[in-house]
Design an enzyme around this catalytic site. Structure first.
Site, PDB file in Angstrom:
ATOM      1  N   GLY A   1       0.802  -1.216   0.000  1.00  0.00           N
ATOM      2  CA  GLY A   1       0.000   0.000   0.000  1.00  0.00           C
ATOM      3  C   GLY A   1       0.828   1.256   0.000  1.00  0.00           C
TER       4      GLY A   1
ATOM      5  N   GLU B   1       0.183 -23.066   2.246  1.00  0.00           N
ATOM      6  CA  GLU B   1       1.408 -23.005   1.453  1.00  0.00           C
ATOM      7  C   GLU B   1       2.615 -23.521   2.230  1.00  0.00           C
ATOM      8  OE1 GLU B   1       0.109 -19.291  -1.459  1.00  0.00           O
ATOM      9  OE2 GLU B   1       1.054 -18.879   0.471  1.00  0.00           O
TER      10      GLU B   1
ATOM     11  N   ASP C   1      -3.665  -3.564   5.623  1.00  0.00           N
ATOM     12  CA  ASP C   1      -4.012  -4.518   6.674  1.00  0.00           C
ATOM     13  C   ASP C   1      -4.345  -3.871   8.007  1.00  0.00           C
ATOM     14  OD1 ASP C   1      -3.373  -6.307   4.722  1.00  0.00           O
ATOM     15  OD2 ASP C   1      -1.648  -7.182   5.727  1.00  0.00           O
TER      16      ASP C   1
END
Length: 417
Positions: free
Chosen positions: A14, A167, A297
């Site tokens: 961001g 993952e 976030d």
């Protein structure tokens, strides 16, 4: 006291997106970052499991922005915000500084959350920073080097079956099946919800679970962690408790706001959610201020996911408001371009717009292409391609060479044998 037009706090997706867009209009901007790097956080698990070298996902932020003459980068920690007088205070290695601004953009991300058990932070591994990944990488190498009879060294517990959990569990299991084939490994994936990748649901979650289980990962859904201590993880499913003995617990089950969110909330009167994230206004302003924005976030807005595409779109949106390309007060609307997660080599799930879903090899190739596109800088892209080729086509793990210089040669010798 120095002044500037815009202060951006944070060098993640961001903050970087905002700084780049502001540079298009030559808006004088100071980006304050707690680290020297722009971290490509979605690939931290590949550093932790040796697929990539650490530098390949963490280019120097000053180098990334070197061609933007209107943007300067400062390494420091913001400790106070005086919203009324438009001044921030930040700490550097040289001391404490103050900086005046016209507009402020906070994009500092979040920290790992432990659902009220902060003591678990010292008993688990997280994957929020580059140091986290490097620490876990060295630990995994040490565990795989232990004799086969030490079962707890070769038992791995991953808590949280979101994208990161899926993952890392898939890659740890693959280390055993493709790279350390003489060492047994038991991998548990623990999730409180009823399935893995719960935000996907349906056939994508089903595919991910089935693929993990076929690879040898034991998936424990509908299961919560009740205690972590002395190499023992206690989990509960329904009324039944079970103890997993392991030296390695990777925690990816929650987030909480960093200290900056509280600083921003106190300075602007902004409300926060249960995780301490800022409940920003629809135009991404904070509290009662029209000159202070928060993105990514560290914010809570309309249930938007804490993912890099949201942060990047918000960063560009805020920059457009500041540079006059969008009217002040314009509502931010997130354009969902889909999400994706790797399960293991040659298997990924993709939830694309218009109801398009991809699984298996096609999803995996799509994942590689998208992440390659967003890696910052040609050098990083080229290096990542080379490392992916060595790891996924061959059996090398280039990242482990940073820990043990002879590792890559050792793996090649094992493969040849």
């Amino acid at each position: 006291m120095r002044t500037t037009d815009v202060v951006v706090i944070g060098s993640g997706f961001g903050g970087l997106a905002a700084a780049k867009r502001l540079a298009k209009s030559k808006v004088e901007t100071v980006l304050i970052s707690a680290t020297d790097e722009h971290l490509f956080q979605p690939l931290l698990y590949q550093v932790a499991t040796g697929v990539l070298e650490s530098e390949e996902i963490a280019p120097n932020i000053a180098d990334v922005l070197a061609s933007r003459d209107s943007v300067s980068v400062v390494r420091g920690y913001v400790t106070a915000v005086d919203a009324q007088n438009k001044v921030i205070t930040y700490r550097t290695d040289a001391g404490v500084e103050e900086l005046g601004y016209r507009s402020l953009v906070a994009a500092a991300g979040v920290a790992q959350g432990y659902f009220g058990h902060d003591e678990w932070a010292d008993r688990t591994f997280s994957l929020k920073t580059l140091d986290d990944a490097v620490t876990l990488r060295a630990h995994l190498l040490d565990c795989f080097a232990q004799p086969a009879g030490e079962a707890d060294a070769h038992t791995y517990v991953v808590v949280g079956a979101g994208a990161t959990g899926v993952e890392i569990a898939g890659q740890i299991r693959e280390l055993s099946t493709r790279h350390f084939t003489d060492v047994p490994a038991k991998v548990y994936l623990v999730e409180g919800a009823d399935d893995v990748l719960p935000v996907y649901g349906g056939k994508l979650s089903t595919f991910a679970r089935r693929t993990l289980e076929r690879s040898g990962v034991e998936v424990l859904t509908g299961t919560v962690v009740t205690d972590i201590s002395d190499g023992r993880v206690t989990v509960r499913s329904g009324g039944d408790e079970r103890v997993l003995e392991s030296r390695t617990v990777v925690w990816s089950a929650g987030v909480q706001a960093t200290g900056l969110a509280k600083v921003m909330a106190d300075a602007t009167g902004c409300a926060t959610d249960r995780a301490g994230r800022l409940r920003v206004n629809d135009d991404l302003t904070v509290g009662d201020r029209d000159d202070v924005f928060a993105i990514g976030d560290m914010t809570s807005l309309k249930g938007y996911p804490g993912q890099s595409p949201v942060a990047m779109q918000q960063g560009r949106f805020v920059a457009d408001v500041i540079r006059g390309k969008k009217p002040s007060g314009t509502e931010f609307v997130y354009l969902d371009k889909g999400s994706m997660a790797v399960v293991n080599r040659h298997n990924a799930v993709v939830d694309a717009p218009f109801g398009i879903t991809l699984t298996g090899v096609l999803g995996w190739i799509t994942w590689l292409g998208v992440h390659l596109y967003y890696l910052v800088g040609f050098r990083n892209q080229a290096a990542a391609v080379a490392s992916w080729f060595k790891s996924f086509v061959g059996r090398a793990r280039p990242g482990f060479a940073q820990v043990v210089p002879a590792f890559s040669t050792e793996v090649e010798d094992r493969s040849a044998a």
